[in-house]
Design a protein around this motif. Structure first.
Motif, PDB file in Angstrom:
ATOM      1  N   PRO A 272       0.827  -1.215   0.000  1.00  0.00           N
ATOM      2  CA  PRO A 272       0.000   0.000   0.000  1.00  0.00           C
ATOM      3  C   PRO A 272       0.858   1.260   0.000  1.00  0.00           C
ATOM      4  O   PRO A 272       2.031   1.236   0.388  1.00  0.00           O
ATOM      5  CB  PRO A 272      -0.814  -0.128   1.291  1.00  0.00           C
ATOM      6  N   SER A 273       0.264   2.358  -0.453  1.00  0.00           N
ATOM      7  CA  SER A 273       1.003   3.614  -0.499  1.00  0.00           C
ATOM      8  C   SER A 273       1.408   4.050   0.905  1.00  0.00           C
ATOM      9  O   SER A 273       0.750   3.705   1.898  1.00  0.00           O
ATOM     10  CB  SER A 273       0.159   4.707  -1.156  1.00  0.00           C
ATOM     11  N   HIS A 274       2.501   4.793   0.980  1.00  0.00           N
ATOM     12  CA  HIS A 274       3.055   5.319   2.230  1.00  0.00           C
ATOM     13  C   HIS A 274       3.611   4.221   3.143  1.00  0.00           C
ATOM     14  O   HIS A 274       3.821   4.449   4.337  1.00  0.00           O
ATOM     15  CB  HIS A 274       2.007   6.137   2.996  1.00  0.00           C
ATOM     16  N   THR A 275       3.840   3.024   2.580  1.00  0.00           N
ATOM     17  CA  THR A 275       4.494   1.980   3.364  1.00  0.00           C
ATOM     18  C   THR A 275       5.953   2.379   3.594  1.00  0.00           C
ATOM     19  O   THR A 275       6.670   2.686   2.636  1.00  0.00           O
ATOM     20  CB  THR A 275       4.457   0.630   2.626  1.00  0.00           C
ATOM     21  N   PRO A 276       6.419   2.420   4.840  1.00  0.00           N
ATOM     22  CA  PRO A 276       7.816   2.817   5.098  1.00  0.00           C
ATOM     23  C   PRO A 276       8.797   1.862   4.419  1.00  0.00           C
ATOM     24  O   PRO A 276       8.592   0.646   4.404  1.00  0.00           O
ATOM     25  CB  PRO A 276       7.941   2.747   6.628  1.00  0.00           C
ATOM     26  N   LEU A 277       9.845   2.427   3.837  1.00  0.00           N
ATOM     27  CA  LEU A 277      10.875   1.607   3.221  1.00  0.00           C
ATOM     28  C   LEU A 277      11.756   0.970   4.295  1.00  0.00           C
ATOM     29  O   LEU A 277      11.974   1.554   5.358  1.00  0.00           O
ATOM     30  CB  LEU A 277      11.734   2.451   2.287  1.00  0.00           C
ATOM     31  N   VAL A 278      12.235  -0.225   4.006  1.00  0.00           N
ATOM     32  CA  VAL A 278      13.114  -0.930   4.943  1.00  0.00           C
ATOM     33  C   VAL A 278      14.552  -0.490   4.666  1.00  0.00           C
ATOM     34  O   VAL A 278      15.122  -0.823   3.627  1.00  0.00           O
ATOM     35  CB  VAL A 278      12.980  -2.452   4.784  1.00  0.00           C
ATOM     36  N   ALA A 279      15.108   0.280   5.559  1.00  0.00           N
ATOM     37  CA  ALA A 279      16.471   0.784   5.374  1.00  0.00           C
ATOM     38  C   ALA A 279      17.494  -0.220   5.888  1.00  0.00           C
ATOM     39  O   ALA A 279      17.201  -1.044   6.762  1.00  0.00           O
ATOM     40  CB  ALA A 279      16.642   2.115   6.107  1.00  0.00           C
ATOM     41  N   VAL A 280      18.711  -0.154   5.327  1.00  0.00           N
ATOM     42  CA  VAL A 280      19.824  -0.950   5.834  1.00  0.00           C
ATOM     43  C   VAL A 280      20.386  -0.192   7.034  1.00  0.00           C
ATOM     44  O   VAL A 280      20.938   0.902   6.881  1.00  0.00           O
ATOM     45  CB  VAL A 280      20.903  -1.147   4.758  1.00  0.00           C
ATOM     46  N   GLY A 281      20.235  -0.737   8.208  1.00  0.00           N
ATOM     47  CA  GLY A 281      20.640  -0.038   9.423  1.00  0.00           C
ATOM     48  C   GLY A 281      22.143   0.160   9.529  1.00  0.00           C
ATOM     49  O   GLY A 281      22.938  -0.552   8.906  1.00  0.00           O
ATOM     50  N   GLY A 282      22.540   1.143  10.329  1.00  0.00           N
ATOM     51  CA  GLY A 282      23.955   1.375  10.572  1.00  0.00           C
ATOM     52  C   GLY A 282      24.627   2.128   9.446  1.00  0.00           C
ATOM     53  O   GLY A 282      23.987   2.648   8.532  1.00  0.00           O
ATOM     54  N   ARG A 283      25.954   2.187   9.515  1.00  0.00           N
ATOM     55  CA  ARG A 283      26.757   2.919   8.536  1.00  0.00           C
ATOM     56  C   ARG A 283      27.899   2.042   8.045  1.00  0.00           C
ATOM     57  O   ARG A 283      28.398   1.178   8.779  1.00  0.00           O
ATOM     58  CB  ARG A 283      27.332   4.184   9.163  1.00  0.00           C
ATOM     59  N   PRO A 284      28.347   2.256   6.802  1.00  0.00           N
ATOM     60  CA  PRO A 284      29.522   1.516   6.316  1.00  0.00           C
ATOM     61  C   PRO A 284      30.756   1.860   7.149  1.00  0.00           C
ATOM     62  O   PRO A 284      30.807   2.922   7.789  1.00  0.00           O
ATOM     63  CB  PRO A 284      29.681   2.013   4.874  1.00  0.00           C
ATOM     64  N   PRO A 285      31.770   0.993   7.140  1.00  0.00           N
ATOM     65  CA  PRO A 285      32.968   1.264   7.937  1.00  0.00           C
ATOM     66  C   PRO A 285      33.804   2.394   7.339  1.00  0.00           C
ATOM     67  O   PRO A 285      33.694   2.719   6.156  1.00  0.00           O
ATOM     68  CB  PRO A 285      33.733  -0.064   7.878  1.00  0.00           C
ATOM     69  N   ASP A 286      34.614   2.990   8.180  1.00  0.00           N
ATOM     70  CA  ASP A 286      35.600   3.983   7.742  1.00  0.00           C
ATOM     71  C   ASP A 286      36.684   3.240   6.969  1.00  0.00           C
ATOM     72  O   ASP A 286      37.385   2.388   7.523  1.00  0.00           O
ATOM     73  CB  ASP A 286      36.184   4.681   8.971  1.00  0.00           C
ATOM     74  N   MET A 287      36.836   3.560   5.676  1.00  0.00           N
ATOM     75  CA  MET A 287      37.758   2.801   4.835  1.00  0.00           C
ATOM     76  C   MET A 287      39.221   3.156   5.073  1.00  0.00           C
ATOM     77  O   MET A 287      40.110   2.601   4.430  1.00  0.00           O
ATOM     78  CB  MET A 287      37.394   2.969   3.369  1.00  0.00           C
ATOM     79  N   THR A 288      39.496   4.072   5.996  1.00  0.00           N
ATOM     80  CA  THR A 288      40.875   4.263   6.449  1.00  0.00           C
ATOM     81  C   THR A 288      41.132   3.483   7.736  1.00  0.00           C
ATOM     82  O   THR A 288      42.266   3.431   8.203  1.00  0.00           O
ATOM     83  CB  THR A 288      41.181   5.754   6.691  1.00  0.00           C
ATOM     84  N   ARG A 289      40.071   2.910   8.308  1.00  0.00           N
ATOM     85  CA  ARG A 289      40.177   2.097   9.524  1.00  0.00           C
ATOM     86  C   ARG A 289      39.359   0.827   9.313  1.00  0.00           C
ATOM     87  O   ARG A 289      38.339   0.607   9.950  1.00  0.00           O
ATOM     88  CB  ARG A 289      39.643   2.869  10.743  1.00  0.00           C
ATOM     89  N   VAL A 290      39.797  -0.006   8.388  1.00  0.00           N
ATOM     90  CA  VAL A 290      39.027  -1.185   7.993  1.00  0.00           C
ATOM     91  C   VAL A 290      38.987  -2.195   9.139  1.00  0.00           C
ATOM     92  O   VAL A 290      40.027  -2.521   9.725  1.00  0.00           O
ATOM     93  CB  VAL A 290      39.646  -1.829   6.739  1.00  0.00           C
ATOM     94  N   PRO A 291      37.813  -2.701   9.512  1.00  0.00           N
ATOM     95  CA  PRO A 291      37.717  -3.686  10.602  1.00  0.00           C
ATOM     96  C   PRO A 291      38.415  -4.996  10.242  1.00  0.00           C
ATOM     97  O   PRO A 291      38.590  -5.318   9.057  1.00  0.00           O
ATOM     98  CB  PRO A 291      36.210  -3.879  10.770  1.00  0.00           C
TER      99      PRO A 291
END
Length: 358
Positions: A272-291
């Motif tokens: 249905p219209s106005h259904t909230p989109l499912v977001a990918v939670g969190g943030r990508p890593p800092d690519m100068t400090r790769v986990p």
């Protein structure tokens, strides 16, 4: 007589453990960090991922556009067996347009706003062919007509701001195919266009690729864009390929939790219209400090302790499809993945503390 073995033609494009890092005041930024894939002539590969995952840098690197004293490049980019990643600027200019061409993300910035379209369309022809001015203009008219622009003779004398966004993108496609390249890189070619125009632009790209037998790399943040337009899909996250598969299989048997999250974020017509989109939670890593472990672990609903310390290799499940590879210790749709998801749900449920009694 014994039948002769059919020898597969060599790949049009082969990217072999390619890395492209930038020296920054904060350290080495790993924009592209060990990517490998190949592409045959006449085929299309899609590269998808969030903004900042490295897909645009990868596309521009194939064309040799990312240079500078702060750039650190490793690995190989082979075009018809030649390593084009290490060509001199002069030799790289000969490759651009004639062998490899690119449709850039924003046609308003990739086109010169103070130059008429005619000179922009014929510039590559002037550099790479022996056609005279009249022949170049005639070919420019045919190119505009081939990408679906009406009254092409009149358009040559117009400026980019006089055209709509969709028409400007058609012009950039015409410029890219002017010298009949064998490989076309389309970087987010439908950005900022409405859905109807997006489909038209993708149809134009598909038509030109089929008629010219080009290989094509289609870069997008939207899995919906590449769903019916590609033969294979590479899912990119934090500078790496985390899943690759034939397109139909990726949508039915995805294994990487990040791919699953991207698929869930696509709007669906049946909702249905106005259904909230499912977001990918969190943030990508800092690519100068790769986990140290899996780069998606901090955002992954399947993650276990192992994921934070051990980086999963990109591997294929030979028992199902050797072309399908994924980088995950607890893949989606497997017994280990279901167990990991259930354990995390139990932990979340157990962490709920009841309110104190007054």
């Amino acid at each position: 007589m014994p039948e002769r073995a059919v020898v597969a033609p060599p790949p049009l494009l082969e990217v072999d453990d390619f890395k492209l890092h930038f020296r920054t005041p904060r350290g080495l930024l790993r924009a592209v960090d060990g990517v490998s894939f190949s592409l045959q002539r006449g085929r299309t590969v899609g590269i998808v991922g969030e903004s900042g995952c490295g897909k645009t840098v990868l596309g521009r690197s194939i064309l040799g556009l990312v240079r500078g004293k702060n750039v650190v490049r490793q690995g190989r980019v082979l075009f018809e067996g030649r390593d084009v990643s290490r060509l001199s600027p002069r030799r790289a200019r000969r490759v651009r347009g004639t062998d490899i061409a690119m449709v850039f993300q924003d046609p308003m910035t990739s086109l010169n706003p103070v130059m008429k379209l005619g000179p922009q369309l014929t510039e590559g022809l002037r550099q790479h062919t022996n056609l005279n001015a009249k022949a170049r203009r005639e070919l420019a008219v045919e190119l505009l007509r081939s990408v679906g622009i009406s009254t092409p003779e009149r358009r040559l004398d117009q400026y980019p701001f006089e055209l709509s966004g969709g028409m400007r993108q058609r012009v950039t496609i015409a410029i890219a195919i002017a010298c009949n390249p064998r490989l076309l890189i389309a970087d987010e070619p439908t950005t900022a266009l409405d859905v109807t125009v997006q489909a038209q632009i993708l149809d134009v790209l598909e038509k030109e690729q089929r008629e010219r037998d080009m290989g094509m790399v289609l870069v997008s943040h939207d899995l919906g864009v590449v769903a019916n337009r590609t033969d294979h899909i590479l899912v990119m996250y934090a500078g790496k390929i985390v899943e690759r598969a034939p397109t139909p299989r990726l949508f039915t048997e995805m294994r990487m939790p990040y791919t699953e999250a991207l698929l869930r974020s696509i709007p669906r017509l049946e909702e249905p219209s106005h259904t909230p989109l499912v977001a990918v939670g969190g943030r990508p890593p800092d690519m100068t400090r790769v986990p140290a472990g899996c780069r998606f672990a901090a955002r992954c609903p399947y993650a276990q302790a192992r994921c934070a310390t051990e980086e999963p290799p990109l591997r294929s499940d030979d028992t199902v499809d050797p072309q399908h590879a994924f980088a995950c210790w607890y893949p989606v749709g497997t017994a280990s993945g279901r167990e990991a998801l259930a354990r995390n749900q139990e932990r979340r449920d157990g962490a709920i503390v009841p309110a104190a009694t007054p």
